[in-house]
Design a protein around this motif. Structure first.
Motif, PDB file in Angstrom:
ATOM      1  N   ARG A   1      -7.857   4.529  -3.321  1.00  0.00           N
ATOM      2  CA  ARG A   1      -9.202   4.193  -2.859  1.00  0.00           C
ATOM      3  C   ARG A   1      -9.251   4.033  -1.347  1.00  0.00           C
ATOM      4  N   VAL A   2      -8.298   4.650  -0.662  1.00  0.00           N
ATOM      5  CA  VAL A   2      -8.253   4.573   0.798  1.00  0.00           C
ATOM      6  C   VAL A   2      -8.377   5.986   1.361  1.00  0.00           C
TER       7      VAL A   2
ATOM      8  N   ASP B   1     -12.613   2.272  -0.918  1.00  0.00           N
ATOM      9  CA  ASP B   1     -12.700   0.864  -0.525  1.00  0.00           C
ATOM     10  C   ASP B   1     -12.439   0.661   0.958  1.00  0.00           C
ATOM     11  N   ALA B   2     -11.796   1.637   1.617  1.00  0.00           N
ATOM     12  CA  ALA B   2     -11.442   1.447   3.016  1.00  0.00           C
ATOM     13  C   ALA B   2     -11.405   2.795   3.716  1.00  0.00           C
TER      14      ALA B   2
ATOM     15  N   MET C   1      -3.454  -2.337   3.370  1.00  0.00           N
ATOM     16  CA  MET C   1      -3.685  -2.199   1.924  1.00  0.00           C
ATOM     17  C   MET C   1      -3.200  -3.447   1.183  1.00  0.00           C
TER      18      MET C   1
ATOM     19  N   ARG D   1     -14.470  -2.836   6.334  1.00  0.00           N
ATOM     20  CA  ARG D   1     -13.680  -1.884   5.552  1.00  0.00           C
ATOM     21  C   ARG D   1     -13.133  -0.745   6.422  1.00  0.00           C
TER      22      ARG D   1
ATOM     23  N   TRP E   1      -6.286  -3.286  -1.261  1.00  0.00           N
ATOM     24  CA  TRP E   1      -6.811  -1.925  -1.462  1.00  0.00           C
ATOM     25  C   TRP E   1      -5.772  -1.086  -2.195  1.00  0.00           C
ATOM     26  N   HIS E   2      -6.257  -0.341  -3.152  1.00  0.00           N
ATOM     27  CA  HIS E   2      -5.382   0.583  -3.860  1.00  0.00           C
ATOM     28  C   HIS E   2      -5.293   1.886  -3.061  1.00  0.00           C
TER      29      HIS E   2
ATOM     30  N   GLN F   1      -5.564  -6.549   2.126  1.00  0.00           N
ATOM     31  CA  GLN F   1      -6.926  -6.499   1.601  1.00  0.00           C
ATOM     32  C   GLN F   1      -6.968  -6.201   0.098  1.00  0.00           C
TER      33      GLN F   1
END
Length: 876
Positions: A46-47, A204-205, A37, A228, A42-43, A40
């Motif tokens: 959003r994972v 996002d991931a 996270m 992702r 990433w929040h 990249q």
């Protein structure tokens, strides 16, 4: 004298739930998640972290909360849960759903379209089950393909899948249809291939935590998400340095008690929650019952088969009772569970007394017919005619409401689950009606095929309930959790108890499920035996990392010797296992020798005494006390195979009817042989023993096969007997006579009269179908011959003759090969007078309060129903 006796369980002393002291297993994995996270950008919100099974979602959230108590939390999801949160799924008319109630209908439709009239009913039922099972195994593989590529995937495999041998045509048909069905079906997880779950859209991931077995869909989603998508395998925890505690048990019950004691021991030590690994379902259920008795709540994550619940059992009992060939026990089981329980008890007593194993015999018997509750016969008959499936569901629901089942089960979680699975709610059958309509439009179908017999409907209900699962309501934080070994991954337990570590329940190379061959499994991508073995080995290795681990195995299973699982044996050979002490608490019990029973029961003397009752007193006073004074009678079995008792009752009834018909109308145009044959067949049919009666008739066939020899032997004896003067007078005569203050009762099989200068002399005749040697033994000592002397006393005439008429198979005769033999008690007057004197003396002693000790010996005790009461086998 004292002895140590193991207590099944130690006493529960700790609170049900204590502080969790297990080492969290998510440390490494969550560190990787945070690193990805951060790298990249990433929040956390959003994972999506994809876990292999649903119970792991909550474990992941808790672990994240412990490590990151502030901020957002990633979404921990299983594939099915994620898909459901995005979009509800309603299966189409040909979609595989995992619901046996509808999948079996679709499978039947596919088979009808392809094979049509080539299938008989039994083969069709077998192929339906195999087709559903084969498709169930292919469904995960098909769901791992994007919906628009699924049909092409199935087409590419179909040509190579069919077996070359014509002998395997049905196997090839099932394989082809299963692949086609799986390839054309939509699945609940198809939304994960849609724009709703597109990379960058919903999240996002995608971080995938793999389980011990490969998940085709999770792998496919990783490929779809590209950069992702990240695979995050768990770093295996270190194996504790201490040896693993191992308990060697005797049999299954010993293992269940020991496992339950291990769980209680861990709870008492404050190590909760405790994981109970489910290897053997029956064993786990027994352990759960013991834990419940100890006051522990248990959450069973493996679930129960819905068919094992009380609600399902009662529903199935109604369908079994409605069968035209229903057993008496089947109908009684249903009656006793409903509003007719009181009437069923009286009906059961009469059915047992007359040996009426078939329900049809109960309906026509004069002793049981009047006892039938009102409306029962019509209700059962109303469920016998064939009808369409939707009509079956409506009529079954109505029958359950009349039975009182509906209201009770509507308030029960398992009962509501049964209603939902079978679509018994008003309007719920519409879904299945559409599927049946599609099946009826198959080119080879016919109108008759749209109507289901009771047997076909019952099979469908049974399969649907067997395939469905039920999980009862569980406490949120129970001290004990039952789960499969593979689902220990990612869970946090303070202690683990793993019973069933034997070679039967924990094989190192498990048999792959289904009918697929090794080449077919490789072609389709199903896990091979080697892959399953590796997954099992990985789960075992993970089990060994658990804290406070206790392994149990049993050395016997159903009388056969069983070895420990090879993995456990390897552990022992490496010195990493140690025999653990038995946690069950030994208690000291004082041994008190059992005294001989010497009851007195002067006030319990029966009002009337039969020959068999007085024989009990002569054989063993305690037997008389138990069976005649306390009236503790052994319950007759209804479902027992026809035996000598049935033969005797049948023969008595046939000979009674024969002689009465012969005396009433000797010129009816029938000779004695024809008359006997007709009566024998009629009486067998009335008792449910004819060939048309099913299993009872089949069981009675050996006796019917011996009937011609018995008939000829009896007629030959009868001609000689009547040639010497005696003539038939009465049969099955019930008599009563007072002897002092006592009343004698009995039923005489037959009385003949013989002319003499002093007037007609009565001949008391008692039919015997026992072995000839037993009958001959009766008359050797006149003073010990109770039965014929008792009957002579009942008759009350000064001059009398008495004899046993031995009618038996030639194999059980005295070697003379005479099926019928007259065995007379020559000293009948002496035997009668002495019996009356002894009877008055014996009963006077009982009435005066003399003790009734257990004095029986030999055969008297071998077949005594009161043997367990007198404790003869346990006295010193």
């Amino acid at each position: 004298m004292t002895t140590a006796s193991p207590e099944p369980l130690p006493v529960l002393t700790a609170p049900p739930v204590g502080k969790n002291t297990a080492v969290p297993l998510w440390d490494h994995g969550l560190s990787d998640v945070r690193e990805h996270m951060a790298r990249q950008g990433w929040h956390a919100s959003r994972v999506v972290v994809l876990v292999p099974y649903a119970q792991m979602m909550d474990a992941g959230r808790r672990a994240w909360a412990q490590h990151t108590p502030t901020g957002f939390t990633p979404r921990f999801e299983s594939t099915r849960n994620w898909a459901t949160s995005l979009q509800p799924f309603v299966p189409g008319s040909t979609d595989w759903s995992g619901d046996m109630a509808r999948d079996s209908l679709i499978a039947a439709s596919l088979l009808d379209r392809v094979a049509g009239r080539a299938l008989d009913a039994d083969l069709r039922a077998t192929l339906v089950g195999r087709l559903v099972e084969a498709t169930r195994q292919l469904a995960p593989l098909a769901a791992a393909r994007p919906p628009h590529e699924r049909a092409a995937w199935a087409d590419a495999l179909r040509a190579d899948l069919n077996p070359a041998s014509q002998a395997l045509q049905w196997e090839g048909l099932v394989a082809t249809l299963a692949l086609t069905w799986a390839g054309l079906s939509a699945y609940a997880t198809d939304v994960l291939w849609s724009d709703l779950a597109a990379p960058g859209q919903v999240a996002d991931a995608l971080l995938v935590v793999p389980g011990f077995q490969i998940d085709p869909l999770a792998q496919a989603l990783l490929l779809r998400w590209g950069e992702r998508g990240v695979l995050l395998p768990f770093a295996e925890a270190a194996v504790p340095p201490d040896p693993v505690a191992v308990h060697a048990c005797g049999d299954a019950e010993d293992e269940a008690q020991l496992a339950a004691a291990c769980v209680v021991e861990q709870v008492n030590a404050g190590r909760t929650p405790v994981a109970l690994v489910a290897q053997d379902r029956a064993l786990t259920r027994r352990i759960g019952a013991l834990l419940h008795g100890a006051g522990l709540s248990v959450r069973d994550e493996t679930g129960w088969k819905l068919s094992t619940t009380h609600a399902a059992a009662r529903l199935m009992s109604l369908l079994r009772a409605a069968d035209r060939r229903a057993r008496t026990d089947d109908v009684l089981d249903w009656l006793k569970a409903g509003p007719h329980a009181i009437a069923a008890s009286a009906l059961e007593r009469q059915a047992r007394a007359h040996g009426l194993a078939a329900w049809g015999a109960v309906l026509g018997h004069p002793a049981t017919g009047p006892l039938l509750p009102a409306g029962v016969t019509d209700g059962l008959t109303g469920l016998q005619a064939p009808r369409p499936l939707p009509q079956w569901l409506t009529d079954l629901a109505d029958a359950l409401r009349r039975d009182g089942w509906w209201d009770a089960c509507s308030q029960d979680a398992a009962g509501q689950r049964v209603i939902d699975v079978l679509r018994l709610q008003d309007g719920a059958a519409h879904e299945l009606a559409a599927l049946v309509a599609d099946a009826a439009e198959a080119p080879q179908s016919n109108k008759a095929g749209r109507r289901w017999s009771l047997a076909a409907f019952s099979a469908w209900v049974r399969d649907a309930l067997e395939a469905a699962s039920f999980q009862p309501g569980n406490p949120a934080e129970p001290p004990v959790v039952v789960l499969p070994m593979a689902q220990l991954l990612g869970r946090d337990f303070a202690a683990v108890v793993a019973p069933g570590c034997d070679e039967v329940n924990l094989p190192p190379s498990p048999e792959p499920p289904g009918q697929w061959g090794s080449a077919q499994r490789q072609l389709l991508g199903l896990p091979s035996r080697e892959a399953l073995a590796l997954a099992g080995q990985a789960a075992w290795a993970h089990l060994l990392t658990q804290p406070h681990l206790q392994l149990l195995w049993r050395s016997q299973q159903q009388g056969d010797a069983v070895a420990a699982a090879p993995w456990l044996q390897a552990l022992q050979n490496e010195g990493r296992a140690v025999a653990a002490p038995d946690p069950r608490v030994a208690r000291t019990v004082s041994v008190v020798p059992e005294a001989d029973p010497r009851p007195t029961a002067a006030d319990l003397l029966p009002q009337a005494l039969s020959a068999s009752a007085y024989q009990d007193l002569r054989d063993c006073p305690y037997r008389f006390f138990a069976l005649r004074q306390l009236r503790l009678q052994q319950i007759d079995e209804i479902e027992a195979e026809p035996d000598k008792r049935d033969l005797g009752n049948w023969l008595h009834a046939v000979l009674k009817a024969f002689h009465e018909a012969r005396a009433a109308d000797p010129s009816d145009g029938l000779d004695d042989r024809q008359r006997l044959d007709q009566l024998a067949q009629a009486e067998a049919a009335a008792r449910g023993l004819s060939v048309d009666a099913g299993e009872e008739g089949a069981g009675f066939l050996p006796f019917m096969a011996a009937w011609p020899a018995l008939r000829e032997g009896y007629l030959g004896w009868l001609a000689t007997h009547e040639g010497s003067g005696p003539r038939f007078d009465q049969a099955e005569l019930s008599l009563t006579r007072s002897v002092g203050p006592w009343r004698l009762i009995g039923q005489l099989d037959r009385i003949d009269r013989q002319a003499s200068p002093e007037g007609p002399i009565p001949l008391v005749i008692d039919y015997k179908t026992e072995p000839r040697a037993t009958t001959l033994e009766r008359v050797k000592n006149p003073l010990e011959d109770t039965q014929i002397a008792f009957y002579a006393a009942l008759l009350g005439e000064e001059t009398v003759r008495g004899a046993y008429l031995s009618i038996t198979d030639a194999r059980e005769t005295d070697g003379a090969n005479t099926p019928t033999r007259w065995v007379e008690q020559e000293e009948i007057a002496l035997a009668r007078d002495q019996l009356i004197e002894n009877l008055q003396h014996d009963l006077s002693r009982v009435a005066a309060g003399h003790p009734l000790p257990a004095l029986g010996e030999g055969r008297v005790c071998d077949f005594c129903a009161a043997r367990g009461l007198c404790r003869k086998d346990f006295r010193t």
